[in-house]
Design a protein around this motif. Sequence first.
Motif, PDB file in Angstrom:
ATOM      1  N   ILE A 149      41.152 105.934-135.455  1.00  0.00           N
ATOM      2  CA  ILE A 149      41.237 106.768-136.652  1.00  0.00           C
ATOM      3  C   ILE A 149      41.112 105.893-137.894  1.00  0.00           C
ATOM      4  N   HIS A 150      41.919 104.819-137.940  1.00  0.00           N
ATOM      5  CA  HIS A 150      41.956 104.026-139.168  1.00  0.00           C
ATOM      6  C   HIS A 150      40.783 103.055-139.254  1.00  0.00           C
ATOM      7  N   PHE A 151      40.308 102.575-138.083  1.00  0.00           N
ATOM      8  CA  PHE A 151      39.128 101.704-138.085  1.00  0.00           C
ATOM      9  C   PHE A 151      37.933 102.465-138.649  1.00  0.00           C
ATOM     10  N   MET A 152      37.689 103.666-138.107  1.00  0.00           N
ATOM     11  CA  MET A 152      36.554 104.456-138.596  1.00  0.00           C
ATOM     12  C   MET A 152      36.752 104.849-140.052  1.00  0.00           C
ATOM     13  N   GLY A 153      38.016 105.134-140.423  1.00  0.00           N
ATOM     14  CA  GLY A 153      38.293 105.500-141.809  1.00  0.00           C
ATOM     15  C   GLY A 153      37.944 104.378-142.765  1.00  0.00           C
ATOM     16  N   ILE A 154      38.307 103.151-142.404  1.00  0.00           N
ATOM     17  CA  ILE A 154      38.046 102.018-143.301  1.00  0.00           C
ATOM     18  C   ILE A 154      36.557 101.664-143.301  1.00  0.00           C
ATOM     19  N   ILE A 155      35.926 101.678-142.102  1.00  0.00           N
ATOM     20  CA  ILE A 155      34.514 101.296-142.008  1.00  0.00           C
ATOM     21  C   ILE A 155      33.627 102.292-142.767  1.00  0.00           C
ATOM     22  N   LYS A 156      33.900 103.583-142.538  1.00  0.00           N
ATOM     23  CA  LYS A 156      33.015 104.604-143.114  1.00  0.00           C
ATOM     24  C   LYS A 156      33.466 105.045-144.506  1.00  0.00           C
ATOM     25  N   GLY A 157      34.799 105.041-144.733  1.00  0.00           N
ATOM     26  CA  GLY A 157      35.287 105.578-146.001  1.00  0.00           C
ATOM     27  C   GLY A 157      35.371 104.537-147.107  1.00  0.00           C
ATOM     28  N   LYS A 158      35.422 103.226-146.709  1.00  0.00           N
ATOM     29  CA  LYS A 158      35.571 102.134-147.684  1.00  0.00           C
ATOM     30  C   LYS A 158      36.779 102.373-148.596  1.00  0.00           C
ATOM     31  N   SER A 159      36.577 102.356-149.922  1.00  0.00           N
ATOM     32  CA  SER A 159      37.721 102.504-150.822  1.00  0.00           C
ATOM     33  C   SER A 159      38.276 103.924-150.807  1.00  0.00           C
ATOM     34  N   GLY A 160      37.416 104.877-150.448  1.00  0.00           N
ATOM     35  CA  GLY A 160      37.872 106.274-150.401  1.00  0.00           C
ATOM     36  C   GLY A 160      39.014 106.458-149.416  1.00  0.00           C
ATOM     37  N   TYR A 161      39.026 105.599-148.371  1.00  0.00           N
ATOM     38  CA  TYR A 161      40.100 105.680-147.377  1.00  0.00           C
ATOM     39  C   TYR A 161      41.440 105.407-148.037  1.00  0.00           C
ATOM     40  N   PHE A 162      41.501 104.319-148.842  1.00  0.00           N
ATOM     41  CA  PHE A 162      42.776 103.966-149.474  1.00  0.00           C
ATOM     42  C   PHE A 162      43.118 104.926-150.598  1.00  0.00           C
ATOM     43  N   ILE A 251      39.860 111.724-135.811  1.00  0.00           N
ATOM     44  CA  ILE A 251      38.925 110.665-136.198  1.00  0.00           C
ATOM     45  C   ILE A 251      37.902 111.218-137.186  1.00  0.00           C
ATOM     46  N   LYS A 252      37.406 112.429-136.887  1.00  0.00           N
ATOM     47  CA  LYS A 252      36.404 113.035-137.762  1.00  0.00           C
ATOM     48  C   LYS A 252      36.974 113.300-139.153  1.00  0.00           C
ATOM     49  N   ASP A 253      38.246 113.641-139.221  1.00  0.00           N
ATOM     50  CA  ASP A 253      38.881 113.946-140.514  1.00  0.00           C
ATOM     51  C   ASP A 253      38.849 112.761-141.467  1.00  0.00           C
ATOM     52  N   LYS A 254      38.932 111.544-140.901  1.00  0.00           N
ATOM     53  CA  LYS A 254      38.997 110.353-141.759  1.00  0.00           C
ATOM     54  C   LYS A 254      37.630 109.908-142.233  1.00  0.00           C
ATOM     55  N   ILE A 255      36.559 110.405-141.536  1.00  0.00           N
ATOM     56  CA  ILE A 255      35.225 109.982-141.903  1.00  0.00           C
ATOM     57  C   ILE A 255      34.696 110.929-142.998  1.00  0.00           C
ATOM     58  N   PRO A 256      34.324 110.402-144.156  1.00  0.00           N
ATOM     59  CA  PRO A 256      33.790 111.289-145.193  1.00  0.00           C
ATOM     60  C   PRO A 256      32.410 111.797-144.808  1.00  0.00           C
TER      61      PRO A 256
END
Lengths: 257, 88
Positions: A149-162, A251-256
């Motif tokens: 969840i968090h790996f994909m969030g950081i990889i795909k979301g970049k700063s948007g994740y934080f 996982i999908k929720d974290k990916i923009p």
Amino acid sequence: MGLHLLEVSSVVGHLIGWNNNPSEGLDVNARIIEKLNIFGVEVWITETIVNTWIIMAVLILIAFILRLKMKNYKYKPSGLQNVVELAIEYMDSFVRGAMTDQYAYFGNWFFGVFVLILVSNLSGLLGFRPPTADLGTTAAITLTTFFLIHFMGIIKGKSGYFKGYLEPLPVLLPINIISEIATPISLSFRLFGNILGGMIIMSMLYMALGNLPGIFKIFNFGIPAALHIYFDIFAGCIQTLIYVMLSMTFIKDKIPD
Amino acid sequence: MEGMDPKAFVLGCSAIGAGLAMIAGIGPGIGQGFAAGKSAEAVGRQPEARGTITSTMLLGCAVAESTGIYALVIALILLFANPLIDKI
């Protein structure tokens, strides 16, 4: 007074086959088979671990047999290849439906998780203690989901994740963090609670049926089978499906988009 | 309270607590029934969307079930892995 109560309850317990002595009563904890001592750290080899090894060995064996049997990939499938393609295609469309075509490669991972959980849940039918009825197993599987969840969030979301943690208000940061921690807990407890609950009800039923006197032994026919269909097959399959589906949704929720 | 075995008292109270914890089962029951009823309505209105409706309902039911499962886990801990009995 206290002793008296215990005696009364043990009489009732004997009638329904429940032994009130905690040392030999209904024990739902996984049995400890061996206590190893590895460099001063005590490692318990429990029933869960052994059953997981057996299931892993069977799955790896099946995978090898399938690979050897299907050495020659045929353009027009027949026999065994049909079955394998059916399973793969089902999983593929399942992943594509939940995570869009772009992330279809998650099917590789979730097929493995799906098969492992499904076989673990169904192993109760063969008399094993299901490995998923142990919080250790479900927590370990959920840890991988948590990481994804968090790996994909950081990889795909970049700063948007934080930035997502500060929404809708920066004041809500602690609540957002708690909700992130609650996700894996609820995921693992759902699977664990369902399978353990079914297992406890089944073992209580077997204890009660084992002590029936005389003609009442007739209840031994049919009743356990019907409950096995519900608790092992139905609940096992549905919970596997729900676990995988919820993992993919999180996982999908974290990916923009 | 005089002469009462403290272990029996803790065990009895734990059993009552486990029973009380399972009252939480009302919530998921109502919630899942509501979800199932609504999805039956949806299938009645749009029978061709049956597959999507069923999987959405299962997902909703699973999330609604969480609170019930938490209660179950607490009840099981009180009954089978009681942490209070060691404190006597």
